[in-house]
Motif scaffolding. Sequence first.
Motif, PDB file in Angstrom:
ATOM      1  N   ARG A 133      -8.344 -78.860  26.083  1.00 31.97           N
ATOM      2  CA  ARG A 133      -7.475 -79.887  25.886  1.00 31.97           C
ATOM      3  C   ARG A 133      -7.820 -80.680  25.021  1.00 31.97           C
ATOM      4  NH1 ARG A 133      -4.045 -82.131  29.740  1.00 31.97           N
ATOM      5  NH2 ARG A 133      -4.917 -80.782  31.150  1.00 31.97           N
ATOM      6  N   GLU A 134      -9.357 -81.202  24.789  1.00 31.38           N
ATOM      7  CA  GLU A 134      -9.518 -82.137  23.920  1.00 31.38           C
ATOM      8  C   GLU A 134      -9.605 -81.518  22.342  1.00 31.38           C
ATOM      9  OE1 GLU A 134     -13.857 -82.978  24.774  1.00 31.38           O
ATOM     10  OE2 GLU A 134     -13.331 -83.727  26.390  1.00 31.38           O
ATOM     11  N   GLU A 135      -9.649 -80.221  22.257  1.00 31.06           N
ATOM     12  CA  GLU A 135      -9.703 -79.792  20.833  1.00 31.06           C
ATOM     13  C   GLU A 135      -8.240 -79.512  20.496  1.00 31.06           C
ATOM     14  OE1 GLU A 135     -12.215 -76.932  19.537  1.00 31.06           O
ATOM     15  OE2 GLU A 135     -13.864 -78.294  19.791  1.00 31.06           O
ATOM     16  N   LEU A 136      -7.287 -78.997  21.239  1.00 32.06           N
ATOM     17  CA  LEU A 136      -6.066 -78.606  20.877  1.00 32.06           C
ATOM     18  C   LEU A 136      -4.930 -79.861  21.350  1.00 32.06           C
ATOM     19  CD1 LEU A 136      -5.699 -74.990  21.562  1.00 32.06           C
ATOM     20  CD2 LEU A 136      -6.458 -76.231  19.512  1.00 32.06           C
ATOM     21  N   GLY A 137      -5.167 -80.867  22.216  1.00 28.41           N
ATOM     22  CA  GLY A 137      -4.575 -82.110  22.622  1.00 28.41           C
ATOM     23  C   GLY A 137      -3.338 -81.266  23.720  1.00 28.41           C
ATOM     24  N   LEU A 138      -3.469 -80.379  24.107  1.00 28.78           N
ATOM     25  CA  LEU A 138      -2.353 -79.470  25.052  1.00 28.78           C
ATOM     26  C   LEU A 138      -3.484 -79.223  26.344  1.00 28.78           C
ATOM     27  CD1 LEU A 138      -0.904 -77.199  22.211  1.00 28.78           C
ATOM     28  CD2 LEU A 138       0.147 -79.265  23.411  1.00 28.78           C
ATOM     29  N   PRO A 139      -2.672 -79.052  27.329  1.00 31.07           N
ATOM     30  CA  PRO A 139      -3.255 -78.393  28.767  1.00 31.07           C
ATOM     31  C   PRO A 139      -3.443 -77.162  28.516  1.00 31.07           C
ATOM     32  CG  PRO A 139      -0.960 -78.970  29.131  1.00 31.07           C
ATOM     33  CD  PRO A 139      -1.227 -79.465  27.557  1.00 31.07           C
ATOM     34  N   PRO A 140      -4.892 -76.727  29.182  1.00 25.99           N
ATOM     35  CA  PRO A 140      -5.239 -75.261  29.167  1.00 25.99           C
ATOM     36  C   PRO A 140      -4.013 -74.467  29.923  1.00 25.99           C
ATOM     37  CG  PRO A 140      -6.373 -76.580  30.586  1.00 25.99           C
ATOM     38  CD  PRO A 140      -5.829 -77.503  29.942  1.00 25.99           C
ATOM     39  N   PRO A 141      -3.627 -73.232  29.563  1.00 24.68           N
ATOM     40  CA  PRO A 141      -2.838 -72.581  30.346  1.00 24.68           C
ATOM     41  C   PRO A 141      -3.090 -72.109  31.418  1.00 24.68           C
ATOM     42  CG  PRO A 141      -3.709 -71.434  28.386  1.00 24.68           C
ATOM     43  CD  PRO A 141      -4.167 -72.495  28.305  1.00 24.68           C
ATOM     44  N   ASP A 142      -2.199 -71.800  32.165  1.00 29.43           N
ATOM     45  CA  ASP A 142      -2.631 -71.255  33.793  1.00 29.43           C
ATOM     46  C   ASP A 142      -2.546 -69.672  33.344  1.00 29.43           C
ATOM     47  OD1 ASP A 142      -2.795 -73.412  35.124  1.00 29.43           O
ATOM     48  OD2 ASP A 142      -0.847 -73.724  35.506  1.00 29.43           O
ATOM     49  N   GLY A 143      -2.964 -68.632  34.228  1.00 29.79           N
ATOM     50  CA  GLY A 143      -3.081 -67.295  34.180  1.00 29.79           C
ATOM     51  C   GLY A 143      -4.291 -66.732  34.332  1.00 29.79           C
ATOM     52  N   GLU A 144      -4.334 -65.449  34.590  1.00 28.09           N
ATOM     53  CA  GLU A 144      -5.395 -64.735  34.863  1.00 28.09           C
ATOM     54  C   GLU A 144      -6.682 -65.053  33.764  1.00 28.09           C
ATOM     55  OE1 GLU A 144      -7.182 -60.265  35.348  1.00 28.09           O
ATOM     56  OE2 GLU A 144      -5.122 -60.467  35.277  1.00 28.09           O
ATOM     57  N   ALA A 145      -7.676 -65.559  34.078  1.00 29.21           N
ATOM     58  CA  ALA A 145      -8.997 -65.617  33.091  1.00 29.21           C
ATOM     59  C   ALA A 145      -9.720 -64.216  32.763  1.00 29.21           C
ATOM     60  CB  ALA A 145      -9.732 -66.780  33.480  1.00 29.21           C
ATOM     61  N   VAL A 146      -9.771 -63.587  31.933  1.00 27.76           N
ATOM     62  CA  VAL A 146     -10.608 -62.466  31.713  1.00 27.76           C
ATOM     63  C   VAL A 146     -11.992 -62.992  31.132  1.00 27.76           C
ATOM     64  CG1 VAL A 146     -10.976 -60.454  30.439  1.00 27.76           C
ATOM     65  CG2 VAL A 146      -8.597 -61.216  31.088  1.00 27.76           C
ATOM     66  N   ALA A 147     -12.911 -62.701  31.834  1.00 25.25           N
ATOM     67  CA  ALA A 147     -14.323 -63.195  31.462  1.00 25.25           C
ATOM     68  C   ALA A 147     -14.665 -62.384  30.248  1.00 25.25           C
ATOM     69  CB  ALA A 147     -15.332 -63.044  32.663  1.00 25.25           C
ATOM     70  N   LEU A 148     -15.107 -62.967  29.110  1.00 23.32           N
ATOM     71  CA  LEU A 148     -15.534 -62.269  27.841  1.00 23.32           C
ATOM     72  C   LEU A 148     -17.025 -62.323  27.917  1.00 23.32           C
ATOM     73  CD1 LEU A 148     -13.005 -63.368  25.415  1.00 23.32           C
ATOM     74  CD2 LEU A 148     -12.889 -61.348  26.693  1.00 23.32           C
ATOM     75  N   GLY A 149     -17.733 -62.963  28.563  1.00 23.55           N
ATOM     76  CA  GLY A 149     -19.335 -63.447  28.749  1.00 23.55           C
ATOM     77  C   GLY A 149     -19.598 -63.953  27.857  1.00 23.55           C
ATOM     78  N   GLU A 150     -20.975 -63.816  27.148  1.00 19.07           N
ATOM     79  CA  GLU A 150     -21.618 -64.927  26.309  1.00 19.07           C
ATOM     80  C   GLU A 150     -22.188 -64.251  25.019  1.00 19.07           C
ATOM     81  OE1 GLU A 150     -25.221 -66.008  28.351  1.00 19.07           O
ATOM     82  OE2 GLU A 150     -24.041 -67.538  29.561  1.00 19.07           O
ATOM     83  N   VAL A 151     -22.404 -64.995  23.900  1.00 16.69           N
ATOM     84  CA  VAL A 151     -22.844 -64.536  22.684  1.00 16.69           C
ATOM     85  C   VAL A 151     -23.897 -65.702  22.325  1.00 16.69           C
ATOM     86  CG1 VAL A 151     -20.929 -63.155  22.079  1.00 16.69           C
ATOM     87  CG2 VAL A 151     -21.152 -65.505  21.119  1.00 16.69           C
ATOM     88  N   ARG A 152     -24.653 -65.360  21.531  1.00 15.47           N
ATOM     89  CA  ARG A 152     -25.589 -66.248  20.963  1.00 15.47           C
ATOM     90  C   ARG A 152     -25.330 -66.369  19.275  1.00 15.47           C
ATOM     91  NH1 ARG A 152     -30.266 -68.812  22.125  1.00 15.47           N
ATOM     92  NH2 ARG A 152     -30.623 -67.487  24.116  1.00 15.47           N
ATOM     93  N   GLN A 153     -25.126 -67.526  19.129  1.00 14.25           N
ATOM     94  CA  GLN A 153     -24.543 -67.796  17.464  1.00 14.25           C
ATOM     95  C   GLN A 153     -25.920 -67.961  16.585  1.00 14.25           C
ATOM     96  OE1 GLN A 153     -20.440 -69.771  18.208  1.00 14.25           O
ATOM     97  NE2 GLN A 153     -21.846 -71.118  17.350  1.00 14.25           N
ATOM     98  N   THR A 154     -25.833 -67.788  15.356  1.00 15.08           N
ATOM     99  CA  THR A 154     -26.981 -67.852  14.360  1.00 15.08           C
ATOM    100  C   THR A 154     -27.493 -69.096  14.700  1.00 15.08           C
ATOM    101  OG1 THR A 154     -25.620 -68.494  12.691  1.00 15.08           O
ATOM    102  CG2 THR A 154     -26.068 -66.128  12.907  1.00 15.08           C
ATOM    103  N   ASN A 155     -27.013 -70.352  15.166  1.00 17.51           N
ATOM    104  CA  ASN A 155     -27.420 -71.479  15.182  1.00 17.51           C
ATOM    105  C   ASN A 155     -28.220 -71.619  16.369  1.00 17.51           C
ATOM    106  OD1 ASN A 155     -25.576 -71.840  16.979  1.00 17.51           O
ATOM    107  ND2 ASN A 155     -24.419 -73.734  15.921  1.00 17.51           N
ATOM    108  N   GLY A 156     -28.478 -70.673  17.433  1.00 17.25           N
ATOM    109  CA  GLY A 156     -28.879 -70.306  18.732  1.00 17.25           C
ATOM    110  C   GLY A 156     -27.977 -71.076  19.785  1.00 17.25           C
ATOM    111  N   LYS A 157     -26.728 -71.502  19.451  1.00 16.83           N
ATOM    112  CA  LYS A 157     -26.061 -72.024  20.658  1.00 16.83           C
ATOM    113  C   LYS A 157     -25.605 -70.667  21.288  1.00 16.83           C
ATOM    114  CE  LYS A 157     -23.173 -75.356  19.768  1.00 16.83           C
ATOM    115  NZ  LYS A 157     -22.025 -76.025  19.405  1.00 16.83           N
ATOM    116  N   ILE A 158     -25.397 -70.735  22.691  1.00 14.61           N
ATOM    117  CA  ILE A 158     -24.846 -69.749  23.565  1.00 14.61           C
ATOM    118  C   ILE A 158     -23.526 -70.254  23.850  1.00 14.61           C
ATOM    119  CG2 ILE A 158     -24.992 -68.586  25.815  1.00 14.61           C
ATOM    120  CD1 ILE A 158     -28.032 -69.275  25.498  1.00 14.61           C
ATOM    121  N   VAL A 159     -22.491 -69.262  23.422  1.00 18.74           N
ATOM    122  CA  VAL A 159     -21.209 -69.932  23.834  1.00 18.74           C
ATOM    123  C   VAL A 159     -20.602 -68.732  24.795  1.00 18.74           C
ATOM    124  CG1 VAL A 159     -18.858 -69.651  22.854  1.00 18.74           C
ATOM    125  CG2 VAL A 159     -20.816 -70.303  21.373  1.00 18.74           C
TER     126      VAL A 159
END
Length: 155
Positions: free
Chosen positions: A61-87
């Motif tokens: 909502r903050e980044e796109l200015g739109l409500p997040p869509p409803d629907g089945e959420a498929v978990a994609l897990g985590e990754v660690r970016q080169t800056n160390g942040k876990i997404v």
Amino acid sequence: MKEKRSAGLLLFRHTEDGLEVLLGHMGGPFFAKKDAGAWTVPKGEYEPGETAWDAARREFREELGLPPPDGEAVALGEVRQTNGKIVTAWAVEADLDPETVDPGTFTMEWPPRSGRVQEFPELDRVEWFGLDRAHALIIRAQAAFLDRLAEHSAE
């Protein structure tokens, strides 16, 4: 130092050309002239006490200015970016017109050490991409989300 964590939603849709994903081009002066490696899943940081899922929906909502869509959420897990942040990311099947996006903004001193604070969009544009093109553009670590979505869609 505690680890920075972000969470986001990767929208996807099925078209006659195949699977497409919605990515955002990072706003601000550092990415203005970059294409490859400057596209991301719409996401943002969160603090302890907020669940990753709640943060992913809030950040959409903050980044796109739109409500997040409803629907089945498929978990994609985590990754660690080169800056160390876990997404952490989820995929949700939905269609969205990029023209309707009203991105949130952030402020930073620019140019550096100028004393001038400027406002920039979190994402300066969003676009739908086929998986091959998305792979070429997305932040390297986040490409794993595309692979996991492709695996899920093939099931």
